[in-house]
Design an enzyme around this catalytic site. Structure first.
Site, PDB file in Angstrom:
ATOM      1  CD  GLU B  29      51.082  51.115 -28.319  1.00  0.00           C
ATOM      2  OE1 GLU B  29      50.782  50.181 -29.086  1.00  0.00           O
ATOM      3  OE2 GLU B  29      50.307  51.550 -27.450  1.00  0.00           O
ATOM      4  CG  LEU B  58      52.220  48.415 -25.618  1.00  0.00           C
ATOM      5  CD1 LEU B  58      53.712  48.604 -25.740  1.00  0.00           C
ATOM      6  CD2 LEU B  58      51.896  46.966 -25.434  1.00  0.00           C
ATOM      7  CD  GLU B  60      47.071  51.072 -26.904  1.00  0.00           C
ATOM      8  OE1 GLU B  60      46.550  51.061 -25.770  1.00  0.00           O
ATOM      9  OE2 GLU B  60      47.907  50.225 -27.269  1.00  0.00           O
ATOM     10  CG  PHE B  83      47.200  46.329 -35.820  1.00  0.00           C
ATOM     11  CD1 PHE B  83      46.992  45.769 -37.076  1.00  0.00           C
ATOM     12  CD2 PHE B  83      48.361  46.016 -35.144  1.00  0.00           C
ATOM     13  CE1 PHE B  83      47.932  44.923 -37.645  1.00  0.00           C
ATOM     14  CE2 PHE B  83      49.315  45.173 -35.704  1.00  0.00           C
ATOM     15  CZ  PHE B  83      49.093  44.621 -36.961  1.00  0.00           C
ATOM     16  CG  HIS B 129      45.931  42.090 -35.296  1.00  0.00           C
ATOM     17  ND1 HIS B 129      45.456  41.435 -34.201  1.00  0.00           N
ATOM     18  CD2 HIS B 129      47.150  42.560 -34.952  1.00  0.00           C
ATOM     19  CE1 HIS B 129      46.360  41.499 -33.234  1.00  0.00           C
ATOM     20  NE2 HIS B 129      47.400  42.170 -33.666  1.00  0.00           N
TER      21      HIS B 129
END
Lengths: 326, 326
Positions: B29, B58, B60, B83, B129
């Site tokens: 991404e 997007l 994953e 992340f 994050h």
């Protein structure tokens, strides 16, 4: 609604958009002063979507939001001071200082979270709606998400099940044409997202997200259909974020000219002009509005400044139930 | 030879791998056009073209899944997850497929792929994050888990990971991305996987860490040296398979061991190291093995981040407690 009420309502829509804009401008300033830290995503440019959609909901409807949710939280009725204190990380914030900018929660307004995970809120909204259906409540679960979420598997799973089971979910796609730095056309085989949604056999339409009245009207119609048992509805709200994705974004992925083009469609400027032309707004009214908003934001900042920090002894609390209250 | 940061070293290794091996592909991404959220892939698309450096939507799980498909066809995919807190949708693909392809085909297919992700806290962001999910992957048969601790190590280990014949989860400590610079030779030399690195020799205690914690261990060793305590520092680097022999050798010499992990304490990689010390090194111990770790809670917002993260002071204090035993 009579004419006077209608005029007042339109001024209220403008006021709410201005309130978000000024709140975000102050947030950016506080971020550079390191009062607010971590990651922060501003809503500047998209105000008509939050105001138009959320004004059209009832007080007992649920709202599931994104990480760009300060505006959603404000319009939903979470006090500005509770949102600001949360962004400061103060205990007096609506998530008690643990959520920050991206995880604003508020039980009283059924604001079921900002969410740092793109697409993470859609299944939650489907679950909320299923609970309402099972328990016979005519409430709407409104789920806001961006165009980036449409790429995630959860989007497809959620729309399919909500349509199959005729669940009262209002899917509100804030299409600002960029998933962080990736343009919609570089990520979607079908960039007309309402067409993609329609393939799940639910009502779906596209709305000009820079026009607050259009957003509000479409949301009222859609929410009424959902509340009436017609199953889920999908609105693609086309908008644009004027600010960067986050506070660390050099915006290498878009031309300045494109941003300038969209700025000419600033939802606040357009609506203000419209109200002035209709004789509904004058300089004095606007100045009063701005002054009231400035006072509210100043009070919110003062509240956040005066707030307290969570004591370090509480670091590991609230991981499991701490038992019944004594 | 230039002094570069860890994130620049990652970029350099990716560029080297792309230049040296036509089979290497980079995707994820925002990695192409935008150069990656932390700029780890900056300039790679311009240099190597969109065919080899691709932006994905997007999704994953799909990113991990297509990496498996590419790897099974003999290519060398290097995928980025933005992340490590966004990595959980990949767990199904990595655990159920990537880690098992070699085993279930009895060696007829293999899965030479790398999933890279920024990892860990210390960047003032809450929750998603700042996660340290390495234990999930280290628990999984068939996956390698590698965590660099410096620019030079990042360069060498990433090249090794890309050349490795099996799937590697490569977790880059985000807080170290720009924290230090060191000289890194772009010589295409891989650093060996599956071995620990002894960064500092000592007599009294062995400090074992990985990623960002290695710097804290080195700082603690420095502080302890000023007090006449000689600490050996081991950078584990590859968490799975674990080079326990090097740790056992060190502890046979020092008689004491403190394991430092940023992730929450329970069932972490530190627990595995402690268990192996108990099984194979108990009779060499002069004091109990101790872990200095994050707490069993969610990473808090910036204000309490320092209380969550292990630091040199906590490590040194724990060492001083262990010295009381002898």
């Amino acid at each position: 609604m009579n004419d006077v009420a209608h005029d007042e309502h339109r001024r209220q829509l403008l006021r709410e958009m201005l309130r978000i804009r000024r709140f975000e401008e102050k947030s950016a300033e506080l971020y550079t002063q390191e009062k607010i830290r971590g990651f922060m995503h501003l809503y500047v440019g998209e105000e008509a979507v939050a105001v138009g959609t959320l004004q059209a909901l009832d007080a007992d409807d649920a709202v599931v939001s994104t990480y760009r949710e300060h505006g959603h939280a404000l319009v939903r009725g979470i006090p500005a001071r509770a949102v600001m204190a949360e962004m400061y990380g103060r205990q007096e914030g609506c998530s008690r200082g643990r959520g920050g900018s991206m995880h604003i929660f508020d039980a009283a307004t059924r604001f079921c979270g900002g969410n740092a995970i793109v697409g993470g809120g859609l299944p939650l909204a489907v679950g909320l709606a299923l609970a309402d259906k099972l328990q016979g409540r005519a409430r709407v679960s409104a789920c806001l998400f961006g165009d980036g979420a449409v790429a995630e598997g959860e989007f497809h799973e959620s729309l399919n099940l909500a349509a199959l089971w005729k669940l009262p979910v209002l899917f509100l796609c804030e299409n600002n044409f960029y998933a962080m730095g990736t343009a919609l056309a570089r990520a979607q085989s079908q960039p007309d997202l309402h067409l993609k949604a329609a393939s799940y056999a639910l009502g779906a339409e596209v709305v000009d997200g820079m026009d607050v009245l259009a957003v509000e009207a479409a949301t009222r119609r859609a929410a009424q259909a959902v509340r009436g048992g017609g199953g889920p509805y999908f609105l693609e709200l086309r908008t644009y974020r004027f600010s960067a994705h986050s506070m660390f974004d050099a915006q290498l992925y878009r031309d300045k000219a494109e941003v300038e083009d969209w700025r000419r469609r600033d939802p606040i400027v357009l609506f203000e002009r419209q109200l002035r032309a209709a004789g509904v707004l004058d300089d004095a009214t606007l100045a009063r509005m701005e002054a009231e908003i400035a006072a509210e934001i100043a009070a919110a900042v003062a509240f956040a400044e005066a707030g307290s920090w969570e004591p370090v002894e509480d670091l590991t609390r609230f991981v499991y139930s701490e038992g019944p209250a004594p | 030879m230039a002094e570069i940061t860890l994130v620049e070293a990652v970029n350099l290794a990716l560029a080297r791998a792309l230049a040296d091996d036509e089979r290497v592909l980079v995707f994820g991404e925002d990695v192409g056009h935008n150069g990656g959220v932390f700029r780890a892939t900056l300039g790679l698309q311009a240099r190597f073209g969109e065919r080899r450096v691709r932006d994905t939507p997007l999704n994953e799980a799909l990113i991990a899944g297509i990496a498996i498909g590419l790897a099974a066809q003999g290519l060398r995919p290097v995928a980025e997850i933005q992340f490590s807190g966004f990595i959980y949708p990949t767990v199904d693909q990595l655990v159920n497929h990537a880690g098992r392809l070699r085993n279930r085909t009895r060696g007829r297919l293999s899965c030479p792929m790398v999933i890279r992700a920024p990892n860990g806290g210390g960047i003032h962001a809450p929750e998603h994050h700042s996660e340290s999910p390495e234990a999930i992957f280290a628990h999984t048969p068939g996956l390698r888990v590698v965590v660099p601790s410096s620019p030079a190590r990042a360069y060498g280990l990433l090249l090794a990971a890309i050349r490795d014949p099996d799937p590697v989860v490569f977790l880059e400590p985000a807080r170290l991305y720009r924290a230090v610079k060191e000289e890194v030779a772009d010589d295409g030399e891989a650093a060996p996987l599956d071995v620990c690195y002894v960064l500092r020799e000592g007599r009294d205690v062995t400090l074992v860490g990985w990623g960002a914690m290695v710097r804290e261990c080195l700082a603690a060793a420095e502080a302890l040296a000023a007090q006449g305590v000689s600490a050996e520092v081991i950078d584990v680097a590859t968490l799975k398979p674990l080079d326990i022999a090097s740790i056992l050798d060190s502890v046979a010499k020092t008689g004491r061991c403190v394991i430092v992990q940023e992730a929450p304490l329970a069932v972490g990689v530190g627990a595995e190291i402690a268990a192996q010390l108990a099984e194979h090194g108990l009779l060499n111990l002069l004091a109990p093995v101790r872990r200095v770790a994050g707490y069993d809670t969610v990473m808090p917002l910036f204000r309490l981040e320092h209380a969550f993260l292990p630091d040199a002071a906590r490590i040194a204090a724990t060492v001083r407690e262990l010295l009381e035993y002898a």
